[in-house]
Design an enzyme around this catalytic site. Structure first.
Site, mmCIF file in Angstrom:
data_model
loop_
_atom_site.group_PDB
_atom_site.id
_atom_site.type_symbol
_atom_site.label_atom_id
_atom_site.label_comp_id
_atom_site.label_asym_id
_atom_site.label_seq_id
_atom_site.Cartn_x
_atom_site.Cartn_y
_atom_site.Cartn_z
ATOM 1 N N LYS A 186 51.467 -7.793 28.247
ATOM 2 C CA LYS A 186 52.364 -6.738 28.424
ATOM 3 C C LYS A 186 51.906 -5.525 29.055
ATOM 4 C CE LYS A 186 54.156 -3.036 26.893
ATOM 5 N NZ LYS A 186 54.380 -1.914 28.067
ATOM 6 N N GLU A 261 40.182 -0.915 23.023
ATOM 7 C CA GLU A 261 39.699 -0.024 23.882
ATOM 8 C C GLU A 261 40.367 1.056 24.192
ATOM 9 O OE1 GLU A 261 36.731 -0.457 25.071
ATOM 10 O OE2 GLU A 261 36.564 -2.687 24.954
ATOM 11 N N CYS A 295 39.111 5.756 31.487
ATOM 12 C CA CYS A 295 38.692 5.873 30.198
ATOM 13 C C CYS A 295 37.057 6.376 30.087
ATOM 14 C CB CYS A 295 38.910 4.671 29.345
ATOM 15 S SG CYS A 295 38.269 3.081 30.093
ATOM 16 N N GLU A 393 41.105 14.515 25.700
ATOM 17 C CA GLU A 393 41.100 13.461 26.951
ATOM 18 C C GLU A 393 42.327 13.855 27.961
ATOM 19 O OE1 GLU A 393 41.986 9.217 26.805
ATOM 20 O OE2 GLU A 393 40.433 9.046 28.130
HETATM 21 P P1 NAP Z 1 49.532 4.367 26.165
HETATM 22 O O1 NAP Z 1 50.755 5.034 25.560
HETATM 23 O O2 NAP Z 1 48.293 4.322 25.206
HETATM 24 O O3 NAP Z 1 50.024 3.057 26.743
HETATM 25 C C1 NAP Z 1 49.174 2.120 26.812
HETATM 26 C C2 NAP Z 1 50.092 0.879 26.765
HETATM 27 O O4 NAP Z 1 50.301 0.854 25.258
HETATM 28 C C3 NAP Z 1 50.976 0.701 27.688
HETATM 29 O O5 NAP Z 1 51.378 -0.804 27.863
HETATM 30 C C4 NAP Z 1 52.205 1.139 26.928
HETATM 31 O O6 NAP Z 1 53.405 0.661 27.166
HETATM 32 C C5 NAP Z 1 51.726 0.575 25.237
HETATM 33 N N1 NAP Z 1 52.387 1.076 24.067
HETATM 34 C C6 NAP Z 1 53.020 2.327 24.340
HETATM 35 N N2 NAP Z 1 53.461 2.497 23.095
HETATM 36 C C7 NAP Z 1 53.047 1.672 22.193
HETATM 37 C C8 NAP Z 1 53.211 1.249 20.808
HETATM 38 N N3 NAP Z 1 53.799 2.017 19.953
HETATM 39 N N4 NAP Z 1 52.986 0.052 20.417
HETATM 40 C C9 NAP Z 1 52.513 -1.027 21.164
HETATM 41 N N5 NAP Z 1 52.072 -0.407 22.608
HETATM 42 C C10 NAP Z 1 52.692 0.559 22.867
HETATM 43 O O7 NAP Z 1 48.941 5.274 27.037
HETATM 44 P P2 NAP Z 1 49.776 6.272 28.326
HETATM 45 O O8 NAP Z 1 50.884 6.710 27.670
HETATM 46 O O9 NAP Z 1 50.084 5.411 29.393
HETATM 47 O O10 NAP Z 1 48.793 7.168 28.723
HETATM 48 C C11 NAP Z 1 48.707 8.189 27.677
HETATM 49 C C12 NAP Z 1 47.392 8.537 27.515
HETATM 50 O O11 NAP Z 1 46.380 7.465 27.219
HETATM 51 C C13 NAP Z 1 46.512 8.967 28.803
HETATM 52 O O12 NAP Z 1 46.652 10.383 29.012
HETATM 53 C C14 NAP Z 1 44.741 8.646 28.392
HETATM 54 O O13 NAP Z 1 44.499 9.649 27.648
HETATM 55 C C15 NAP Z 1 44.984 7.427 27.696
HETATM 56 N N6 NAP Z 1 44.762 6.362 28.334
HETATM 57 C C16 NAP Z 1 43.605 5.577 28.157
HETATM 58 C C17 NAP Z 1 43.179 4.542 28.950
HETATM 59 C C18 NAP Z 1 41.895 3.983 28.838
HETATM 60 O O14 NAP Z 1 41.681 2.993 29.582
HETATM 61 N N7 NAP Z 1 41.247 4.198 27.520
HETATM 62 C C19 NAP Z 1 44.099 4.091 29.820
HETATM 63 C C20 NAP Z 1 45.363 4.581 30.156
HETATM 64 C C21 NAP Z 1 45.775 5.629 29.267
HETATM 65 P P3 NAP Z 1 54.397 1.702 28.070
HETATM 66 O O15 NAP Z 1 53.430 1.954 29.192
HETATM 67 O O16 NAP Z 1 55.330 0.686 28.560
HETATM 68 O O17 NAP Z 1 54.790 2.726 27.415
#
Ligand code: NAP
Ligand code: MG
Length: 489
Positions: A186, A261, A295, A393
């Protein structure tokens, strides 16, 4: 500006569908979403949005594939399929890089480096497929034979973020496939395209139907996967907030195995005796790589007080010279991923101005780039360790610089957040380097370097930065379970 290849233009010219059972199919509810180029806000493609019916279809196809084909597939066959996939990614490296550059916004040369990293990772785990050994355990009774088996988990959902879309997908797919699982990938809603292109290569490589599937969608699609009763494993990379939801979904459904992660707020520590030439070559990238959407970003820089001004000036000068622009113009830094992320980062910068001293950057729109989601490299001097910009973050090109005196004060600050993903220490004192490395609460410590990765080296978080270790031999534990077999001879 780089011209796009005919293949990439062809790929972008059609609406994208779900990859279920080696076939492309529209979402049952016919729902779609748009993916945009963050450099200019233009729509790149319309993409199917998987709902509950589609998730069930993918899980059924994966379960059937696992039971009928994959469970009995030889490790050598799995390795051969993975090597073939790696060859196809290599053949199409430029197309993958162009797609990633458009969909994510990153500089083309960085996208190409990501593709190379993905290939290396697949090849590394293809090598593991026939080396997943177990043990024979002496139990002090010659009439009893005990041995263990390392078995695949079955159906694994792989939920990945948008910052390194292809690399994150392969970080999970490669060990999951090497261990003999069937996978449902996904991708993030913001960056579905490289996963879709990958799916077509999966089919071309000859993977049996249902072994790898791609469900594009939104957070709700991810939630449906993590609550599903017939999925055995969720491997997730993304925010700590969503990671906690996934763990809760496992608890509320079938206790599927979960590895996470998550985010970080990594300290990059510079002692006064460090080789400042090497520090300077590394620091600006540790702070702003991938426009801060990383990250492991070294977003908290700690500098021994005697060298603070010198380091602050060098970082500001180097950051000021970074070229920003659309990925295809091969800049140093591309845009942020979305308007939402832009707003989030700007809010942190506004907050930072209240709690710390702005040394560089800020939130003014960039001339000529106002249609894209660009933020200038931003540096704060921060003394209050409880300030929001030090604790949370940001996931943008925003870092804090803090002076320290003595190891004790340093360690209290460095370890003083809920995160524990990465860290670095710069010093020429070998004893101090290892002493600090032992005391840092982080899954990785780099000494006199930053952001070094290799497929063979485990990676993952302490504290709220995650559960489990990806990469290396460690990742095999994430995608297998151990069975003890007792034989009464
Ligand atoms: P996120 O919401 O954690 O999204 C990561 C993945 O999880 C995406 O595929 C997302 O889908 C999916 N997802 C969202 N809500 C979910 C749920 N309730 N259950 C299962 N899967 C779900 O991250 P983001 O909103 O894209 O970014 C927000 C923050 O996350 C960033 O600002 C950063 O702090 C952090 N982040 C961390 C990393 C890392 O490598 N550690 C990477 C990205 C972001 P959709 O995108 O389709 O909603
Ligand atoms: Mg996009």
């Amino acid at each position: 500006m780089k011209n796009l290849s005919r293949d990439t233009l062809d790929f972008l010219s059609t609406d994208k569908q779900l990859f279920i059972g080696n076939e492309w199919t529209r979402a049952a509810g016919d729902e779609v979403f748009e993916t945009v180029n963050p450099a200019d806000g233009e729509v790149l493609c319309r993409v199917s949005l998987a709902g509950a019916f589609d998730v069930d279809s993918a899980v059924n196809a994966a379960r059937t594939a696992y039971t009928d084909t994959v469970r009995g597939m030889s490790p050598g066959k799995r390795a051969a399929l993975m090597h073939r996939l790696a060859e196809l990614i290599k053949r199409d490296a430029a197309i993958f890089a162009e797609i990633e550059c458009l969909d994510n916004g990153k500089p083309y040369k960085r996208a190409l480096a990501d593709v190379k990293a993905a290939i290396a990772h697949l090849q590394y785990y293809a090598g593991w497929a026939d080396k997943i050994e177990a043990s024979q355990i002496p139990v002090n009774d010659p009439s009893v034979l005990v041995y263990t088996r390392r078995e695949a988990l079955g159906v694994a959902a792989l939920i990945v973020p948008w910052n390194f879309p292809l690399v994150m997908a392969i970080w999970k797919l490669a060990p999951a496939l090497a261990c003999g699982n069937c996978c449902i990938l996904k991708p993030a809603q913001q960056t579905p395209l490289s996963a879709i292109y990958l799916a077509e290569r999966v089919r071309e490589a000859g993977f049996p139907s249902g072994m790898v599937q791609v469900l594009t969608g939104d957070g709700e699609t991810g939630a449906l996967l993590s609550h599903h009763h017939d999925i055995n494993k969720v491997s997730f990379t993304g925010s700590t907030a969503v990671g906690k939801k996934i763990l809760a979904a496992s608890a509320a459904s079938n206790l599927k195995k979960v590895s996470l992660e998550l985010g970080g707020k990594s300290p990059n520590i510079i002692f006064g005796d460090a080789d400042m030439k090497r520090v300077r070559e590394s620091l600006v990238w540790a702070c702003f790589f991938n426009s801060g959407q990383e990250c492991t970003l070294g977003s908290r820089v700690y500098v021994e007080a005697s060298r603070f001004d010198e380091v602050a000036e060098a970082l500001a000068a180097d950051a000021r010279s970074l070229k920003m622009g659309p990925g295809l113009s091969n800049p140093d830094l591309g845009p942020l991923i979305s308007a939402q992320q832009l707003e989030r980062v700007r809010a942190y910068i506004r907050r930072g101005k209240d709690d710390a001293t702005l040394l560089l950057g800020g939130e003014e729109p960039l001339e000529g780039l106002d249609d894209g989601y660009f933020v200038q490299p931003t540096v704060f001097a921060a003394h209050d360790q409880q300030a929001v910009i030090v604790q949370e973050e940001i996931f943008g090109p925003v870092v804090t610089l803090t002076p320290f005196s003595g190891e004790e004060e340093l360690l209290a600050m460095a370890n003083g957040t809920p995160y524990g993903l990465a860290s670095a220490v710069w010093t020429q004192d070998i004893s101090r380097a290892h002493r600090i490395a032992h005391d840092l609460q982080a899954g990785v410590v780099w000494i006199n370097g930053y952001d070094m990765f290799h497929p063979a080296v485990p990676f993952g978080g302490y504290k709220e930065s995650g559960i489990g270790r990806e990469m290396g031999r460690s990742a095999l534990d994430l995608y297998t379970q151990e069975k003890a077999v007792w034989v009464n001879l």
